[in-house]
Design a protein around this motif. Structure first.
Motif, PDB file in Angstrom:
ATOM      1  N   CYS A  71      47.299  39.867  35.690  1.00 19.73           N
ATOM      2  CA  CYS A  71      46.674  41.071  35.152  1.00 19.73           C
ATOM      3  C   CYS A  71      46.550  41.024  33.633  1.00 19.73           C
ATOM      4  O   CYS A  71      45.535  41.427  33.066  1.00 19.73           O
ATOM      5  N   ASP A  72      47.591  40.528  32.960  1.00 23.89           N
ATOM      6  CA  ASP A  72      47.562  40.447  31.493  1.00 23.89           C
ATOM      7  C   ASP A  72      46.427  39.548  31.008  1.00 23.89           C
ATOM      8  O   ASP A  72      45.810  39.823  29.976  1.00 23.89           O
ATOM      9  N   LEU A  73      46.166  38.468  31.743  1.00 18.52           N
ATOM     10  CA  LEU A  73      45.126  37.516  31.347  1.00 18.52           C
ATOM     11  C   LEU A  73      43.841  37.704  32.138  1.00 18.52           C
ATOM     12  O   LEU A  73      42.872  36.969  31.922  1.00 18.52           O
ATOM     13  N   ASN A  74      43.848  38.680  33.067  1.00 20.48           N
ATOM     14  CA  ASN A  74      42.659  38.989  33.868  1.00 20.48           C
ATOM     15  C   ASN A  74      42.093  37.726  34.529  1.00 20.48           C
ATOM     16  O   ASN A  74      40.915  37.401  34.410  1.00 20.48           O
ATOM     17  N   MET A  75      42.970  37.005  35.258  1.00 26.57           N
ATOM     18  CA  MET A  75      42.587  35.725  35.840  1.00 26.57           C
ATOM     19  C   MET A  75      42.012  35.889  37.243  1.00 26.57           C
ATOM     20  O   MET A  75      42.570  36.608  38.078  1.00 26.57           O
ATOM     21  N   SER A  76      40.907  35.200  37.476  1.00 24.44           N
ATOM     22  CA  SER A  76      40.358  35.096  38.827  1.00 24.44           C
ATOM     23  C   SER A  76      41.028  33.916  39.539  1.00 24.44           C
ATOM     24  O   SER A  76      41.785  33.151  38.925  1.00 24.44           O
ATOM     25  N   LEU A  77      40.730  33.725  40.822  1.00 20.30           N
ATOM     26  CA  LEU A  77      41.281  32.592  41.556  1.00 20.30           C
ATOM     27  C   LEU A  77      40.860  31.266  40.928  1.00 20.30           C
ATOM     28  O   LEU A  77      41.657  30.333  40.811  1.00 20.30           O
ATOM     29  N   LEU A  78      39.600  31.178  40.515  1.00 23.30           N
ATOM     30  CA  LEU A  78      39.102  29.947  39.916  1.00 23.30           C
ATOM     31  C   LEU A  78      39.797  29.660  38.589  1.00 23.30           C
ATOM     32  O   LEU A  78      40.144  28.507  38.283  1.00 23.30           O
ATOM     33  N   GLN A  79      40.028  30.697  37.798  1.00 23.65           N
ATOM     34  CA  GLN A  79      40.720  30.510  36.525  1.00 23.65           C
ATOM     35  C   GLN A  79      42.165  30.060  36.739  1.00 23.65           C
ATOM     36  O   GLN A  79      42.698  29.267  35.958  1.00 23.65           O
ATOM     37  N   ALA A  85      45.232  22.978  36.718  1.00 23.91           N
ATOM     38  CA  ALA A  85      44.674  21.638  36.510  1.00 23.91           C
ATOM     39  C   ALA A  85      44.676  21.217  35.046  1.00 23.91           C
ATOM     40  O   ALA A  85      44.541  20.021  34.747  1.00 23.91           O
ATOM     41  N   ALA A  86      44.822  22.160  34.117  1.00 25.35           N
ATOM     42  CA  ALA A  86      44.696  21.866  32.682  1.00 25.35           C
ATOM     43  C   ALA A  86      45.631  20.749  32.205  1.00 25.35           C
ATOM     44  O   ALA A  86      45.193  19.836  31.487  1.00 25.35           O
ATOM     45  N   PRO A  87      46.931  20.768  32.567  1.00 25.83           N
ATOM     46  CA  PRO A  87      47.800  19.664  32.101  1.00 25.83           C
ATOM     47  C   PRO A  87      47.336  18.301  32.586  1.00 25.83           C
ATOM     48  O   PRO A  87      47.430  17.303  31.859  1.00 25.83           O
ATOM     49  N   TYR A  88      46.823  18.244  33.815  1.00 30.27           N
ATOM     50  CA  TYR A  88      46.402  16.955  34.379  1.00 30.27           C
ATOM     51  C   TYR A  88      45.120  16.446  33.729  1.00 30.27           C
ATOM     52  O   TYR A  88      44.929  15.236  33.592  1.00 30.27           O
ATOM     53  N   VAL A 368      37.317  41.104  40.249  1.00 28.94           N
ATOM     54  CA  VAL A 368      36.389  40.379  39.376  1.00 28.94           C
ATOM     55  C   VAL A 368      35.093  41.145  39.196  1.00 28.94           C
ATOM     56  O   VAL A 368      34.547  41.249  38.091  1.00 28.94           O
ATOM     57  N   TYR A 369      34.583  41.712  40.288  1.00 34.88           N
ATOM     58  CA  TYR A 369      33.292  42.412  40.225  1.00 34.88           C
ATOM     59  C   TYR A 369      33.457  43.903  39.945  1.00 34.88           C
ATOM     60  O   TYR A 369      32.491  44.667  40.032  1.00 34.88           O
ATOM     61  N   ASN A 370      34.702  44.316  39.611  1.00 37.12           N
ATOM     62  CA  ASN A 370      34.978  45.700  39.219  1.00 37.12           C
ATOM     63  C   ASN A 370      34.549  46.707  40.275  1.00 37.12           C
ATOM     64  O   ASN A 370      34.120  47.817  39.970  1.00 37.12           O
ATOM     65  N   VAL A 371      34.672  46.312  41.543  1.00 33.44           N
ATOM     66  CA  VAL A 371      34.327  47.231  42.616  1.00 33.44           C
ATOM     67  C   VAL A 371      35.399  48.302  42.750  1.00 33.44           C
ATOM     68  O   VAL A 371      35.128  49.435  43.091  1.00 33.44           O
ATOM     69  N   THR A 372      36.636  47.901  42.448  1.00 40.47           N
ATOM     70  CA  THR A 372      37.728  48.862  42.516  1.00 40.47           C
ATOM     71  C   THR A 372      38.068  49.370  41.116  1.00 40.47           C
ATOM     72  O   THR A 372      37.996  48.643  40.136  1.00 40.47           O
ATOM     73  N   THR A 373      38.405  50.637  41.027  1.00 40.88           N
ATOM     74  CA  THR A 373      38.746  51.237  39.731  1.00 40.88           C
ATOM     75  C   THR A 373      40.255  51.367  39.558  1.00 40.88           C
ATOM     76  O   THR A 373      40.716  51.924  38.573  1.00 40.88           O
ATOM     77  N   THR A 491      38.817  22.917  43.137  1.00 38.55           N
ATOM     78  CA  THR A 491      38.063  23.202  44.360  1.00 38.55           C
ATOM     79  C   THR A 491      38.822  24.090  45.342  1.00 38.55           C
ATOM     80  O   THR A 491      38.207  24.815  46.125  1.00 38.55           O
ATOM     81  N   PHE A 492      40.158  24.052  45.320  1.00 40.13           N
ATOM     82  CA  PHE A 492      40.937  24.855  46.271  1.00 40.13           C
ATOM     83  C   PHE A 492      40.594  26.343  46.191  1.00 40.13           C
ATOM     84  O   PHE A 492      40.317  26.970  47.228  1.00 40.13           O
ATOM     85  N   PRO A 493      40.607  26.978  45.006  1.00 43.55           N
ATOM     86  CA  PRO A 493      40.260  28.403  44.964  1.00 43.55           C
ATOM     87  C   PRO A 493      38.807  28.668  45.342  1.00 43.55           C
ATOM     88  O   PRO A 493      38.496  29.740  45.887  1.00 43.55           O
ATOM     89  N   ILE A 494      37.905  27.718  45.055  1.00 37.69           N
ATOM     90  CA  ILE A 494      36.502  27.897  45.437  1.00 37.69           C
ATOM     91  C   ILE A 494      36.377  27.924  46.960  1.00 37.69           C
ATOM     92  O   ILE A 494      35.715  28.808  47.536  1.00 37.69           O
ATOM     93  N   LEU A 495      37.034  26.984  47.626  1.00 38.49           N
ATOM     94  CA  LEU A 495      37.001  26.940  49.087  1.00 38.49           C
ATOM     95  C   LEU A 495      37.740  28.126  49.697  1.00 38.49           C
ATOM     96  O   LEU A 495      37.333  28.663  50.725  1.00 38.49           O
ATOM     97  N   LEU A 496      38.824  28.537  49.031  1.00 37.03           N
ATOM     98  CA  LEU A 496      39.592  29.687  49.525  1.00 37.03           C
ATOM     99  C   LEU A 496      38.766  30.964  49.463  1.00 37.03           C
ATOM    100  O   LEU A 496      38.898  31.849  50.312  1.00 37.03           O
TER     101      LEU A 496
END
Length: 527
Positions: A71-79, A85-88, A368-373, A491-496
């Motif tokens: 929530c603090d970083l507002n991360m999606s599954l892809l993020q 993956a960033a360290p690798y 992500v799409y701000n459907v929920t308030t 790819t894992f979060p994209i497929l998920l």
């Protein structure tokens, strides 16, 4: 077993060849044997343990902070996938180049630069206020990790004679499992807290996950400081013809381990007739010659790798390592997030894991799409997640012990095939898991068995490839494996997001490919 461990084991072959004549490399093995095993070696191993924990923390900490920081970083599954993956991705930029330069300029400079740099970028990541700063810091942590970690392990091996080297390397390999357990315990103790510290009227805020990263940075700082008290590798100094420095270090090790005066050391006068080679007058030309010679020789050594049968074996094992390392790190790095989803899922029905993950993915899309308030409230990991992470870490440690016992009895090829069958079954079983216990058991099986397959792949490279191409071969399969980790975590979060079944069926299908390729692996010929 890591890439650097296997590179160090390759020294045994060189020692065997050198045994035919009293070369400095053969002499240093005898000189280290006379130093015995004592306080210096224990100090070295404890320092290495600190370095291992710092190195493993580079990739492991991201998986634990995802639920707390989403929530603090507002991360999606892809993020989240990119953060894992960033360290690798950073490792890909430095692993092979750093390995070559380490042999040229020494171990300690890369160890100090690596751990010191990891500390700086971990502090930057821990102070980050947005996703972009954190993912950039993790990228540079990975780049510095690849530069220091291999040097760290090789450094330890070069202080051991061939009589104890294998046992020391086995102890050192277990440090990875120990590091995973230590990090899980620290994560449990810190991320369960509710810490917030605000500065400049709320412009700069440190939350629990910020403090978590800052505290974990102390491991790399400790590694940096502890290695200051250790000398350069004597084997490296001998290879650079700096005999006088190497002799002083060997005498220091002897005195520390035995408590005897230097006069009692059987090798106190070793290389004295060659000391002039390492003086200041000749040092610069020798280094220049060594650098140019290594570049030419390194390019020449690449040629046999692209001829049959080595090129076929390399292609097979690279493919297997790409898939296996992708599966291993996807399952390992996403487990805390998946376990947290299972912990917080509320339903009266006995539903399988995919129902829970699909519900979670749907909620993430709405955010992500701000459907929920509704205000974003992070689902922090509970006690179960950390307990299960500890269980997985212990199972991984156990699998390395079991595989090291069985490998000489049944052989690497049979062990990989058996492990591949277990891995395929557990990967497919995760999709149908309908209880917390089954989820933990299957994730532990997948992680531990795939870790064993990776170690066996590297062992086959060491066994099959000649000494002149062995280290490069191991470096190549590790580089390809890290690419697999990068691809898998993105790819894992994209497929998920598409459907929970897709990523698990995909991983199962790819592991079938690994199992098929395993039947074509070379078998060690008996003398």
């Amino acid at each position: 077993m890591s890439e650097a461990n296997l590179s160090a084991l390759a020294d045994d072959d060189r020692d065997y060849v050198d045994a035919k004549e009293e070369t400095p490399i053969k002499q240093i093995n005898d000189a280290l044997r006379a130093c015995e095993f004592g306080r210096f070696n224990i100090q070295l191993l404890l320092t290495t343990l600190t370095g291992f924990i710092a190195g493993v923390a580079v990739s492991n900490t991201t998986s634990y902070l995802l639920p707390s920081a989403e929530c603090d970083l507002n991360m999606s599954l892809l993020q989240k996938g990119f953060l894992n993956a960033a360290p690798y991705s950073g490792m890909l930029f430095s692993s092979i180049v750093a390995g070559f330069l380490t042999d040229t300029f020494g171990r300690k400079i890369f160890i100090h630069t690596g751990y010191g740099g990891i500390f700086i970028f971990t502090v930057i990541g821990g102070s980050s206020q947005n996703y972009e700063v954190l993912v950039t810091a993790k990228f540079f942590e990975g780049m510095l990790f690849a530069a220091s970690f291999s040097a760290c392990v090789t450094y330890t091996a070069e202080f051991c004679h061939n009589g104890i080297r294998d046992r020391v390397l086995m102890v050192q390999s277990s440090f990875i499992g120990v590091a995973q357990v230590v990090i899980a315990l620290l994560s449990w103790g810190i991320l369960k807290q509710e810490w917030t510290y605000s500065l400049f009227n709320g412009y700069f805020v440190l939350n629990t996950w910020n403090f978590y990263i800052l505290i974990m940075s102390l491991w790399s700082l400790s590694g940096f400081l502890l290695y200051l008290f250790l000398p350069e590798s004597p084997k490296y100094l001998v290879m650079q013809k700096r005999y006088s420095e190497a002799r002083k270090i060997l005498i220091r090790i002897y005195k520390t381990n035995t408590g005897n005066p230097a006069e009692m050391y059987p090798f106190k006068d070793i290389w004295k007739n060659q000391s002039k080679v390492g003086n200041k007058t000749n040092a610069i030309p020798e280094k220049k010659s060594a650098l140019s010679h290594q570049i030419v020789e390194g390019l020449h050594n690449i040629k046999p790798m692209f001829h049959k049968p080595l090129v076929m074996y390399l292609a097979m094992i690279c493919t297997m390592n790409f898939i296996t390392m992708a599966l291993y790190n996807v399952v390992r790095l996403w487990f805390p997030q998946v376990s947290t989803v299972v912990e917080h899922y509320t339903s009266t029905r006995n539903e399988d894991l995919c129902v829970m993950l699909d519900a979670y993915a749907k909620d993430e899309k709405l955010k992500v799409y701000n459907v929920t308030t509704e205000e974003c409230i992070p689902n922090k990991s509970g006690d179960e997640t950390y307990t299960n992470s500890l269980i997985i870490g212990c199972v991984c440690l156990l699998s390395m012990i079991v595989s090291s016992i069985l490998v000489n009895k049944v052989g690497k090829k049979v062990l990989i095939i058996s492990a591949g069958v277990i891995c395929c079954c557990s990967t497919l079983g995760i999709r149908f898991a309908n209880s917390k216990t089954i989820v933990v058991v299957l994730f532990a099986l997948d992680t531990s068995v795939s870790q064993a397959i990776m170690a066996l792949n590297q062992a086959i490279i060491v066994e099959t490839f000649p000494t002149t191409t062995r280290t490069l071969g191991v470096s190549m399969i590790m580089m390809v494996g890290r690419i697999g980790t990068l691809v898998g975590n993105v790819t894992f979060p994209i497929l998920l997001n598409m459907s929970c079944e897709i990523p698990f069926y995909t991983m199962f299908g790819f592991m079938i490919c690994v199992l098929i390729l395993a039947f074509f692996l070379p078998t060690k010929k008996k003398n």
